[in-house]
Structures are given as C-alpha cells and as structure tokens.
Design an enzyme around this catalytic site. Structure first.
Site, PDB file in Angstrom:
ATOM      1  N   ARG A 162      73.683  28.565  61.176  1.00 34.41           N
ATOM      2  CA  ARG A 162      72.978  29.650  61.871  1.00 34.41           C
ATOM      3  C   ARG A 162      73.990  30.611  62.505  1.00 34.41           C
ATOM      4  NH1 ARG A 162      72.956  32.400  66.435  1.00 34.41           N
ATOM      5  NH2 ARG A 162      73.339  30.488  67.580  1.00 34.41           N
ATOM      6  N   ASP A 163      74.661  30.174  63.559  1.00 32.29           N
ATOM      7  CA  ASP A 163      75.575  31.087  64.251  1.00 32.29           C
ATOM      8  C   ASP A 163      76.707  31.506  63.320  1.00 32.29           C
ATOM      9  OD1 ASP A 163      76.714  32.576  66.268  1.00 32.29           O
ATOM     10  OD2 ASP A 163      76.750  30.962  67.733  1.00 32.29           O
TER      11      ASP A 163
ATOM     12  N   HIS B 136      78.952  26.135  74.531  1.00 33.04           N
ATOM     13  CA  HIS B 136      78.855  26.876  73.258  1.00 33.04           C
ATOM     14  C   HIS B 136      79.936  27.953  73.333  1.00 33.04           C
ATOM     15  CE1 HIS B 136      76.358  28.982  70.016  1.00 33.04           C
ATOM     16  NE2 HIS B 136      77.111  29.974  70.463  1.00 33.04           N
TER      17      HIS B 136
ATOM     18  N   HIS C 191      82.637  30.501  71.672  1.00 37.94           N
ATOM     19  CA  HIS C 191      83.258  31.237  70.567  1.00 37.94           C
ATOM     20  C   HIS C 191      84.757  31.277  70.859  1.00 37.94           C
ATOM     21  CE1 HIS C 191      79.672  32.761  68.345  1.00 37.94           C
ATOM     22  NE2 HIS C 191      79.099  32.346  69.454  1.00 37.94           N
TER      23      HIS C 191
ATOM     24  N   CYS D 184      78.733  37.071  66.528  1.00 33.98           N
ATOM     25  CA  CYS D 184      77.405  37.543  66.871  1.00 33.98           C
ATOM     26  C   CYS D 184      77.284  38.990  66.419  1.00 33.98           C
ATOM     27  CB  CYS D 184      77.155  37.446  68.373  1.00 33.98           C
ATOM     28  SG  CYS D 184      75.531  38.074  68.834  1.00 33.98           S
TER      29      CYS D 184
ATOM     30  N   ASN E 130      82.345  30.579  66.284  1.00 35.72           N
ATOM     31  CA  ASN E 130      82.384  29.477  67.242  1.00 35.72           C
ATOM     32  C   ASN E 130      83.673  28.703  67.019  1.00 35.72           C
ATOM     33  OD1 ASN E 130      79.381  29.804  66.249  1.00 35.72           O
ATOM     34  ND2 ASN E 130      79.349  29.084  68.349  1.00 35.72           N
TER      35      ASN E 130
HETATM   36  P1  HMG Z   1      61.791  44.462  68.489  1.00 34.83           P
HETATM   37  O1  HMG Z   1      62.165  45.498  67.484  1.00 34.83           O
HETATM   38  O2  HMG Z   1      61.867  44.842  69.929  1.00 34.83           O
HETATM   39  O3  HMG Z   1      60.366  43.811  68.292  1.00 34.83           O
HETATM   40  O4  HMG Z   1      62.699  43.195  68.229  1.00 34.83           O
HETATM   41  P2  HMG Z   1      59.104  44.112  67.455  1.00 34.83           P
HETATM   42  O5  HMG Z   1      58.103  43.123  67.924  1.00 34.83           O
HETATM   43  O6  HMG Z   1      58.791  45.580  67.544  1.00 34.83           O
HETATM   44  O7  HMG Z   1      59.506  43.735  65.947  1.00 34.83           O
HETATM   45  C1  HMG Z   1      60.261  44.553  65.101  1.00 34.83           C
HETATM   46  C2  HMG Z   1      59.989  44.158  63.660  1.00 34.83           C
HETATM   47  O8  HMG Z   1      60.402  42.823  63.419  1.00 34.83           O
HETATM   48  C3  HMG Z   1      58.515  44.180  63.303  1.00 34.83           C
HETATM   49  O9  HMG Z   1      58.430  44.467  61.933  1.00 34.83           O
HETATM   50  C4  HMG Z   1      58.079  42.768  63.548  1.00 34.83           C
HETATM   51  O10 HMG Z   1      56.972  42.400  62.791  1.00 34.83           O
HETATM   52  C5  HMG Z   1      59.299  41.988  63.095  1.00 34.83           C
HETATM   53  P3  HMG Z   1      57.823  45.874  61.429  1.00 34.83           P
HETATM   54  O11 HMG Z   1      56.474  45.938  62.016  1.00 34.83           O
HETATM   55  O12 HMG Z   1      58.744  46.935  61.960  1.00 34.83           O
HETATM   56  O13 HMG Z   1      57.856  45.741  59.934  1.00 34.83           O
HETATM   57  N1  HMG Z   1      59.459  40.712  63.816  1.00 34.83           N
HETATM   58  C6  HMG Z   1      59.734  39.541  63.214  1.00 34.83           C
HETATM   59  N2  HMG Z   1      59.878  39.201  61.934  1.00 34.83           N
HETATM   60  C7  HMG Z   1      60.118  37.908  61.669  1.00 34.83           C
HETATM   61  N3  HMG Z   1      60.258  36.961  62.624  1.00 34.83           N
HETATM   62  C8  HMG Z   1      60.112  37.264  63.922  1.00 34.83           C
HETATM   63  C9  HMG Z   1      59.837  38.606  64.246  1.00 34.83           C
HETATM   64  N4  HMG Z   1      59.652  39.250  65.424  1.00 34.83           N
HETATM   65  C10 HMG Z   1      59.423  40.529  65.140  1.00 34.83           C
HETATM   66  N5  HMG Z   1      60.261  36.331  64.840  1.00 34.83           N
HETATM   67  C11 HMG Z   1      63.250  40.871  68.385  1.00 34.83           C
HETATM   68  C12 HMG Z   1      62.672  42.059  69.097  1.00 34.83           C
HETATM   69  C13 HMG Z   1      63.477  39.789  69.406  1.00 34.83           C
HETATM   70  C14 HMG Z   1      62.271  40.412  67.307  1.00 34.83           C
HETATM   71  C15 HMG Z   1      64.589  41.311  67.722  1.00 34.83           C
HETATM   72  O14 HMG Z   1      65.370  41.920  68.700  1.00 34.83           O
HETATM   73  C16 HMG Z   1      65.344  40.170  67.105  1.00 34.83           C
HETATM   74  O15 HMG Z   1      64.913  39.576  66.127  1.00 34.83           O
HETATM   75  N6  HMG Z   1      66.520  39.840  67.685  1.00 34.83           N
HETATM   76  C17 HMG Z   1      67.312  38.709  67.252  1.00 34.83           C
HETATM   77  C18 HMG Z   1      68.740  39.026  67.353  1.00 34.83           C
HETATM   78  C19 HMG Z   1      69.540  37.843  66.884  1.00 34.83           C
HETATM   79  O16 HMG Z   1      69.104  37.057  66.075  1.00 34.83           O
HETATM   80  N7  HMG Z   1      70.773  37.724  67.422  1.00 34.83           N
HETATM   81  C20 HMG Z   1      71.644  36.652  67.051  1.00 34.83           C
HETATM   82  C21 HMG Z   1      71.197  35.321  67.556  1.00 34.83           C
HETATM   83  S1  HMG Z   1      71.564  35.065  69.272  1.00 34.83           S
HETATM   84  C22 HMG Z   1      73.198  34.527  69.260  1.00 34.83           C
HETATM   85  O17 HMG Z   1      73.848  34.508  68.245  1.00 34.83           O
HETATM   86  C23 HMG Z   1      73.775  34.031  70.549  1.00 34.83           C
HETATM   87  C24 HMG Z   1      73.922  32.504  70.607  1.00 34.83           C
HETATM   88  O18 HMG Z   1      74.720  32.018  69.544  1.00 34.83           O
HETATM   89  C25 HMG Z   1      74.580  32.113  71.946  1.00 34.83           C
HETATM   90  C26 HMG Z   1      75.858  32.933  72.194  1.00 34.83           C
HETATM   91  O19 HMG Z   1      76.852  32.746  71.491  1.00 34.83           O
HETATM   92  O20 HMG Z   1      75.762  33.801  73.062  1.00 34.83           O
HETATM   93  C27 HMG Z   1      72.556  31.803  70.536  1.00 34.83           C
HETATM   94 MG    MG Z   2      76.857  31.989  69.526  1.00 31.50          MG
END
Ligand code: HMG
Ligand code: MG
Length: 300
Positions: free
Chosen positions: A13-14, A206, A208, A239, A248
């Site tokens: 995933r990450d 966690h 990086h 990220c 990571n």
């Molecule tokens: P948004 O644009 O504010 O929300 O995104 P929305 O509700 O308007 O949705 C936008 C579009 O996405 C829509 O599609 C939704 O249907 C669709 P459209 O109508 O335009 O065709 N949608 C989805 N599709 C599939 N699955 C879903 C989903 N939700 C909405 N669950 C949202 C808000 C949270 C969805 C967006 O910002 C997002 O997906 N962000 C994720 C970002 C991400 O994955 N970042 C990396 C992971 S975090 C990380 O790596 C950190 C970590 O490792 C810890 C660290 O190291 O810090 C965990």
């Molecule tokens: Mg991370």
C-alpha cells in the site's frame, strides 16, 4: 523469553501507491502472497481511496479477492470515508485504517478537508467498522513534521491521538510522513502520546526514511516502549501528497536491526531479501534497502 516485535508490512500500500507506472494486479497479489509466506502478522494490502487521487490503488478489490490468505494474518485497508469502508468490508479486510493528520495543511492536501472535518467523517466509518467486528487503526500523519507547515506541535499529535482513540481505534500510528524526525524528538512525541495511549500495545512507529533517520528513530521508539513498527519491503514508496518524501524504512533493514538486538519478529529475513530483489526488478528500480542489497550480494 525473547521479546516479540510486531512488524506491519506496508509495501503493497504505502510502498506501491507512489509508483507512477501502474503496477499490475497480478504483481500486487504475488507481492502480498510472498509477504504472507514470509510470516508477517499484518500486511497493509489495499487502499479504498478515490482512484482520481491515487490511481495506483484503484484495483484494491481485485487485489483483496486474489490473495491467498493465511489464517491469523491481518490484511488491512485504508478507508478515508464510508464509501471506502463499504468497499473494504466487501473485500473482507480484517482491519481498516482511518488516516488523519496532526497538521491542517497536510490534512487539506491529503484528504481535502480540515482535521475537524476528517474526525467527523471518520465517526460513521469507525462505528461501522466496530459493528462489522473488524479491527480499527488510526494513522496520524505529520506527527514529526509537515511538508507545508514545518514543525508539528506535540500537543497537536496528542489531540488527534485522543480523538482517534475516542472513535475506538485499536491501534494508532505515529507517522513521520516525510522522515524528518530525529531520535530525541521521537521520544518526546511518544512520551506525550503515552499519556493518552498504551505505547506497548496501542502505538506503532511508522517512519519514512527520507533523512536516513528511521532506524535510529525505531531504536528510540523501542526505548520509549513501542513494540509495533511499520516497514516496506525494499524501502518502497512515499506519499503522493508529500513531495520529495521517500519510502518507509526498508523491512530488510528493520529485521536486520531487530534480529541483531535479539528481538523476535517471526519473519523470515532471507525470504524478504528475495522478495525485495523480486519487487525491485518488477518495478524497475534499485532496492532502497542497504541490508537487502548486501544480503542479496552475499547470496549471488
Ligand atoms: P474529495 O474530492 O474531497 O471527495 O476527496 P469527493 O467525495 O468529492 O470524491 C471525489 C471523487 O472520488 C468522486 O468521484 C467520488 O465518487 C470518488 P466523481 O464523482 O468525481 O467521479 N470517491 C471515491 N472513489 C472510490 N473510493 C472512495 C471514494 N471516495 C470518493 N473511497 C477523498 C476526498 C478522501 C476521497 C480523497 O481526498 C482521497 O481519496 N484521498 C486519499 C489520499 C491518499 O490516499 N493518500 C495516501 C494515503 S495516506 C498516507 O500515505 C499516509 C500514511 O502512510 C501515514 C504517513 O506516512 O503519514 C497512512
Ligand atoms: Mg506513510
């Protein structure tokens, strides 16, 4: 008795989420199967986020359906909202991960809402996860620094930790998203988080490895009492919403360190070295693991 450390493998995933070229579903499945065989108790396998935001993770359902599950192994999935949660439950995730940030700017960039809004958005997600009987983990990004705001106040980390615990999180990730933290700072943050959570059973590190501090930070966290760490085979990843952040800490390096300390992980380092070599070939980049490279050369 040798002390046990839980390693959560986050490479699928990450690690992969940051790859620009789409990694095909079969490769993702094989990676998870290899990690399962190597003995990880917990593998972060998928992310049910918007495919517009992170196209690489768009095949989460197919990945979860295709893997060979080992009874007892926890397969986790990221769930930013109810839609993600429903997809994760349909895919039979054993644990779902809600992810917040200790920095407002990062929260906006990563999940397009404020910290307050994210907690409100997670409320039904947490309740539905509990209702379904799956484990709930909460991740705290930018716990040691933010790419947009700089230093993160310790109080902001504790505040988010408390709010995630109130939602019912079984585990909290203190995440150094951009790998800027140093050992003393890690201990300071963990001491503060330890005032609201049990560091041994509820908190993971966690880290990086952008600034090469992750192994030192793991040692510092061990000294503070943390017994759960996240790592990524071959040091894959980064990220997408933290420019310049590298992967990571590499699993091979972490296992080499921990096993050298006489600690038990239950994971086969030799198998992970092979998996690190294999996935690096698949995605066409050299491994970021120093121990992985050295051990692979010894085998050649
Ligand atoms: P948004 O644009 O504010 O929300 O995104 P929305 O509700 O308007 O949705 C936008 C579009 O996405 C829509 O599609 C939704 O249907 C669709 P459209 O109508 O335009 O065709 N949608 C989805 N599709 C599939 N699955 C879903 C989903 N939700 C909405 N669950 C949202 C808000 C949270 C969805 C967006 O910002 C997002 O997906 N962000 C994720 C970002 C991400 O994955 N970042 C990396 C992971 S975090 C990380 O790596 C950190 C970590 O490792 C810890 C660290 O190291 O810090 C965990
Ligand atoms: Mg991370």
């Amino acid at each position: 008795m040798t002390e046990h450390i839980k390693i959560v493998e986050v490479g699928p995933r990450d690690g992969l989420q940051n790859e620009k070229q789409f990694v095909d579903t079969a490769t993702k499945i094989e990676l998870i199967n290899r990690l399962t065989a190597a003995g990880f108790p917990n593998i972060e396998a998928a992310s049910f986020v918007s495919p517009k935001w992170v196209p690489q993770m768009a095949d989460g359902s197919q990945v979860m359906a295709g893997i060979q599950r080992q009874p007892g192994t926890i397969y986790s999935a990221l769930t930013p909202n109810m839609r993600g949660l429903e997809a994760a439950l349909a895919a039979q995730a054993d644990e779902v991960v809600i992810f917040a940030a200790a920095s407002e700017a990062f929260s906006q960039r990563n999940i397009n809402c404020s910290i307050d809004e994210s907690i409100t958005r997670f409320e039904p997600v947490a309740a539905a996860a509990k209702n379904a009987g799956v484990r709930l983990r909460g991740s705290i990004s930018c716990a040691l620094g933010c790419p947009y705001q700089g230093q993160t106040p310790v109080a902001a980390v504790v505040d988010v930790a408390e709010r995630l615990l109130r939602l019912g999180c079984d585990e909290l990730d203190v995440a150094d998203t951009i790998g800027v933290g140093t050992a003393a700072q890690v201990q300071q943050v963990l001491q503060a988080v330890g005032s609201v959570a049990n560091l041994q059973t509820q908190v993971s590190g966690h880290f990086h490895d952008t600034y090469g501090q992750a192994l030192a930070n793991i040692l510092a966290a061990l000294e503070s009492g943390v017994r759960i760490f996240h790592s990524s085979v071959a040091g894959l990843g980064g990220c997408p919403y933290a420019k310049g952040a590298t992967g990571n800490v590499a699993t091979e390096d972490v296992l080499y360190l921990l096993h050298g300390q006489g600690l038990h992980t239950g994971i086969d380092l030799d198998a992970i070295v092979d998996t690190g070599t294999w996935i690096s070939q698949q995605i066409g980049r050299p491994t970021a693991s120093r121990a992985g490279r050295a051990l692979a050369l010894k085998k050649a």
